[in-house]
Motif scaffolding. Structure first.
Motif, mmCIF file in Angstrom:
data_model
loop_
_atom_site.group_PDB
_atom_site.id
_atom_site.type_symbol
_atom_site.label_atom_id
_atom_site.label_comp_id
_atom_site.label_asym_id
_atom_site.label_seq_id
_atom_site.Cartn_x
_atom_site.Cartn_y
_atom_site.Cartn_z
ATOM 1 N N VAL A 1 8.905 -7.469 -5.017
ATOM 2 C CA VAL A 1 9.971 -6.586 -5.507
ATOM 3 C C VAL A 1 9.563 -6.020 -6.865
ATOM 4 O O VAL A 1 9.141 -6.754 -7.759
ATOM 5 N N GLY A 2 9.674 -4.713 -6.999
ATOM 6 C CA GLY A 2 9.265 -4.047 -8.219
ATOM 7 C C GLY A 2 7.826 -3.584 -8.196
ATOM 8 O O GLY A 2 7.418 -2.776 -9.032
ATOM 9 N N LYS A 3 7.052 -4.097 -7.253
ATOM 10 C CA LYS A 3 5.641 -3.709 -7.128
ATOM 11 C C LYS A 3 5.394 -2.899 -5.866
ATOM 12 O O LYS A 3 4.311 -2.339 -5.692
ATOM 13 N N CYS A 4 6.370 -2.875 -4.968
ATOM 14 C CA CYS A 4 6.236 -2.164 -3.695
ATOM 15 C C CYS A 4 7.444 -1.232 -3.561
ATOM 16 O O CYS A 4 8.500 -1.634 -3.054
ATOM 17 N N PRO A 5 7.333 0.014 -4.034
ATOM 18 C CA PRO A 5 8.492 0.904 -4.117
ATOM 19 C C PRO A 5 8.933 1.451 -2.758
ATOM 20 O O PRO A 5 8.233 1.329 -1.750
ATOM 21 N N VAL A 6 10.107 2.029 -2.749
ATOM 22 C CA VAL A 6 10.648 2.666 -1.550
ATOM 23 C C VAL A 6 9.645 3.692 -1.013
ATOM 24 O O VAL A 6 9.094 4.502 -1.767
ATOM 25 N N GLY A 7 9.393 3.624 0.274
ATOM 26 C CA GLY A 7 8.451 4.539 0.909
ATOM 27 C C GLY A 7 7.053 3.979 1.048
ATOM 28 O O GLY A 7 6.268 4.467 1.871
ATOM 29 N N ALA A 8 6.704 2.976 0.234
ATOM 30 C CA ALA A 8 5.413 2.294 0.401
ATOM 31 C C ALA A 8 5.522 1.319 1.567
ATOM 32 O O ALA A 8 6.588 1.177 2.183
ATOM 33 N N ARG A 9 4.431 0.641 1.886
ATOM 34 C CA ARG A 9 4.451 -0.341 2.979
ATOM 35 C C ARG A 9 4.163 -1.734 2.441
ATOM 36 O O ARG A 9 3.190 -1.943 1.715
ATOM 37 N N LEU A 10 5.022 -2.673 2.832
ATOM 38 C CA LEU A 10 4.790 -4.079 2.550
ATOM 39 C C LEU A 10 3.949 -4.649 3.675
ATOM 40 O O LEU A 10 4.300 -4.531 4.854
ATOM 41 N N GLY A 11 2.828 -5.282 3.329
ATOM 42 C CA GLY A 11 1.978 -5.899 4.322
ATOM 43 C C GLY A 11 2.129 -7.405 4.304
ATOM 44 O O GLY A 11 2.133 -8.026 3.239
ATOM 45 N N ALA A 12 2.290 -8.000 5.485
ATOM 46 C CA ALA A 12 2.310 -9.450 5.640
ATOM 47 C C ALA A 12 1.025 -9.818 6.364
ATOM 48 O O ALA A 12 0.843 -9.473 7.538
ATOM 49 N N VAL A 13 0.107 -10.499 5.679
ATOM 50 C CA VAL A 13 -1.249 -10.715 6.173
ATOM 51 C C VAL A 13 -1.525 -12.215 6.291
ATOM 52 O O VAL A 13 -1.163 -12.989 5.394
ATOM 53 N N ILE A 14 -2.166 -12.613 7.392
ATOM 54 C CA ILE A 14 -2.447 -14.031 7.619
ATOM 55 C C ILE A 14 -3.723 -14.167 8.444
ATOM 56 O O ILE A 14 -4.055 -13.280 9.253
ATOM 57 N N SER B 1 0.845 -1.190 0.000
ATOM 58 C CA SER B 1 0.000 0.000 0.000
ATOM 59 C C SER B 1 0.880 1.239 0.000
ATOM 60 O O SER B 1 2.034 1.202 0.446
ATOM 61 N N GLY B 2 0.332 2.334 -0.506
ATOM 62 C CA GLY B 2 1.086 3.588 -0.538
ATOM 63 C C GLY B 2 1.356 4.054 -1.958
ATOM 64 O O GLY B 2 0.981 3.411 -2.945
ATOM 65 N N THR B 3 2.017 5.183 -2.057
ATOM 66 C CA THR B 3 2.309 5.789 -3.351
ATOM 67 C C THR B 3 3.131 4.853 -4.231
ATOM 68 O O THR B 3 4.171 4.354 -3.809
ATOM 69 N N GLY B 4 2.634 4.620 -5.441
ATOM 70 C CA GLY B 4 3.353 3.778 -6.390
ATOM 71 C C GLY B 4 3.135 2.297 -6.216
ATOM 72 O O GLY B 4 3.678 1.488 -6.980
ATOM 73 N N ALA B 5 2.345 1.886 -5.216
ATOM 74 C CA ALA B 5 2.130 0.464 -4.962
ATOM 75 C C ALA B 5 1.306 -0.163 -6.078
ATOM 76 O O ALA B 5 0.385 0.456 -6.620
#
Length: 365
Positions: free
Chosen positions: A217-230, A201-205
């Protein structure tokens, strides 16, 4: 004829189970540790919000949501390696700040602050630590917890099967229950549970759900947030708070050959399940990020061994309130709202940016 609850010499309380209207033969008693009240005035941890959350309808489940901040980082695991400090892979804890290898229901209820808003929730939650491949642990900015279940009054909560196509018998979360879900560290070749995924999520996500960090990688740019969901399991056998593999007392619903959502006949009780999402600010090293447990599966791609652990230690009074209001009245409770005009006080400092975000990987003795 009504049966009264009894307490065993081990502190396990057994209560009469509801009579199902479906086709399943059920256990005559339900397990759960004897409730331990908080050792402080719980009213100091409650605030008046003055309004009742809106109905969750047309959704069929009541919801109870809150955020947790990152807590301690440790090689302990009180479920898989109880009493053996340092025996596990590196974990990121949240919830009870005193959770460690020696934790029990009693110790969690009796001590510790909580990074999940307030010590009203002294439950312990943990997951493998996120490592950046450069000698640092990446701490999550925050962790979202979303409990949900159909109200007990729902026709689908009266038993398995039957004319209502019942899901099972809906009950409250038992005191002291603990389990592991997702990748199985005790049986790495087993199929993972929990429908875990990574997202961004975030800009450019780029929108998507991915099984590994590599795919992000390549879909979650610097400054965005990677979410780990379970997703935690919601079907319980009604008899055990833990089992040797820390999983088999819990199960997931399936549609099977009958074509509707149902718990297994071996696990006919439905507890509020929860979805857990840990959110990490992405930096330029995302391509080298991995989970501390990935070494347990030879050839695993980064993030492939995502799993989570839960050890329930809620204040019993507050747990009863959010069960009876948010869940059983089909309300949409957020930010620790309890569905009765009150909410959990945010006593732990709340932030949407981890500080520090990176810490050195601690030595493993």
């Amino acid at each position: 004829m009504m049966t009264t609850a009894t307490t065993s010499s081990t502190g396990l309380v057994v209560s009469p189970s509801p009579t199902p209207t479906g086709t399943t033969t059920t256990s005559p008693t339900l397990a759960g540790m004897t409730a331990i009240s908080s050792n402080f005035d719980i009213n100091r941890e409650l605030v008046t919000v003055g309004s009742i959350p809106r109905s969750a309808s047309p959704d069929v489940v009541g919801a109870f949501r809150f955020l947790c901040m990152p807590g301690q980082i440790s090689y302990d695991d009180p479920i898989i390696y109880p009493g053996k400090p340092g025996a596990a892979h590196l974990h990121q804890f949240f919830g009870n700040t005193k959770a460690n290898a020696y934790s029990t229901y009693s110790s969690l209820r009796g001590a510790g602050d909580s990074t999940c808003m307030s010590p009203l929730n002294r439950s312990a939650y943990w997951m493998p630590a996120m490592l950046d491949g450069k000698g640092k642990v990446v701490r999550p900015d925050y962790v979202s917890i979303y409990y949900k279940r159909r109200p007990k009054s729902s026709p689908k909560c009266q038993g398995l099967g039957g004319t209502a196509q019942g899901l099972g018998i809906c009950v409250d979360t038992p005191n002291g229950i603990k389990f592991v879900f997702g990748f199985d560290p005790t049986n790495p070749q087993a199929a993972p549970t929990g429908a875990a995924y990574f997202t961004c999520s975030g800009t450019g996500a780029v929108a998507g759900k991915w099984k590994t960090i590599t795919e992000a990688v390549g879909k979650c740019p610097v400054g965005a947030r990677l979410g780990a969901v379970i997703n935690a399991p919601k079907c319980w056998d009604g008899k055990n708070l833990d089992t040797p593999n820390h999983r088999s007392h819990m199960a997931y619903v399936s549609y099977g050959s009958w074509g509707y959502e149902r718990c297994p006949t071996t696990h006919p009780y439905v507890v509020p399940t929860f979805t857990m999402g840990a959110w990490f600010t992405v930096d330029a090293n995302l391509k080298t990020w991995y989970l501390s447990s990935d070494h347990m599966l030879p050839g695993a791609l980064p993030g492939q061994t995502f799993h989570a652990d839960f050890f329930m230690a809620w204040d019993p009074t507050v747990k009863k309130i959010w069960h009876e209001n948010c869940i059983d009245k089909l309300l949409n409770c957020s930010d620790g709202e309890l569905g009765n005009g009150k909410a959990i006080h945010q006593t732990w400092p709340k932030s949407f940016n981890a500080s520090p975000r990176l810490v050195a990987v601690p030595p493993h003795a």
